[in-house]
Motif scaffolding. Structure first.
Motif, short mmCIF file in Angstrom:
data_model
loop_
_atom_site.label_atom_id
_atom_site.label_comp_id
_atom_site.label_asym_id
_atom_site.label_seq_id
_atom_site.Cartn_x
_atom_site.Cartn_y
_atom_site.Cartn_z
N ASN A 63 6.99 -4.23 -22.75
CA ASN A 63 5.83 -4.25 -21.87
C ASN A 63 5.71 -2.98 -21.04
O ASN A 63 6.68 -2.53 -20.43
N GLY A 65 2.57 -2.69 -19.22
CA GLY A 65 1.42 -2.95 -18.37
C GLY A 65 1.57 -4.20 -17.53
O GLY A 65 2.65 -4.52 -17.06
N PHE A 66 0.48 -4.89 -17.39
CA PHE A 66 0.42 -6.11 -16.60
C PHE A 66 -0.67 -6.98 -17.20
O PHE A 66 -1.52 -6.49 -17.95
N ILE A 69 -4.51 -5.82 -18.16
CA ILE A 69 -4.68 -4.37 -18.21
C ILE A 69 -5.69 -4.01 -19.29
O ILE A 69 -5.74 -4.64 -20.35
N THR A 70 -6.52 -3.01 -19.02
CA THR A 70 -7.50 -2.58 -20.01
C THR A 70 -6.90 -1.52 -20.93
O THR A 70 -5.86 -0.93 -20.61
N GLU A 73 -6.69 1.81 -19.03
CA GLU A 73 -5.59 1.83 -18.07
C GLU A 73 -4.25 2.00 -18.77
O GLU A 73 -3.39 2.78 -18.34
N CYS A 74 -4.08 1.29 -19.85
CA CYS A 74 -2.84 1.36 -20.62
C CYS A 74 -2.63 2.76 -21.19
O CYS A 74 -1.55 3.34 -21.04
N LYS A 77 -1.54 5.43 -18.87
CA LYS A 77 -0.11 5.37 -18.58
C LYS A 77 0.71 6.00 -19.71
O LYS A 77 1.93 6.10 -19.62
N PHE A 81 -1.79 0.38 -27.00
CA PHE A 81 -2.56 -0.83 -26.69
C PHE A 81 -3.04 -1.47 -27.98
O PHE A 81 -3.71 -0.84 -28.79
N CYS A 91 -0.07 -4.06 -23.97
CA CYS A 91 0.17 -2.68 -23.53
C CYS A 91 1.69 -2.49 -23.58
O CYS A 91 2.43 -3.18 -22.89
#
Length: 99
Positions: A63, A65-66, A69-70, A73-74, A77, A81, A91
């Protein structure tokens, strides 16, 4: 890796000192080959060639992301995705593999 020690003779860069043993050379992270006179026997290996890849197997995803998460956004980082399958991180981190 053995392939990192396949350095052309003219490109060998000394990595040891006169009289270094094979064991001492390898412990220093270098290659050892005493088959050619007047060339370094203990020498710097070639750099590893690596590349990043997004793993296909969902069970190896780590993992990044959270929940919710889009994709943008992923990817900002620097992660992979894939919004499927359910129940695994969408993500997730790249894996580094030798090329």
């Amino acid at each position: 890796a053995k392939c990192q020690c396949k350095v052309p003779l003219r490109e060998r860069k000394n990595c040891g000192y006169p009289g270094i043993t094979a064991e001492e050379c390898r412990k220093a992270g270098c290659c050892f080959n005493k088959s050619v006179r007047n060339k370094p026997w203990c020498f710097v290996p070639k750099e590893k060639k690596v590349r990043k890849m997004c793993p296909d197997e969902s069970h190896v995803r780590i993992n990044c992301g959270f929940p919710g998460i889009t994709k943008n956004e992923c990817e900002r980082k620097g992660c992979c995705f894939r919004p499927h399958p359910a129940g695994v991180p969408w993500c997730f981190y790249h894996r580094t593999v030798e090329a």
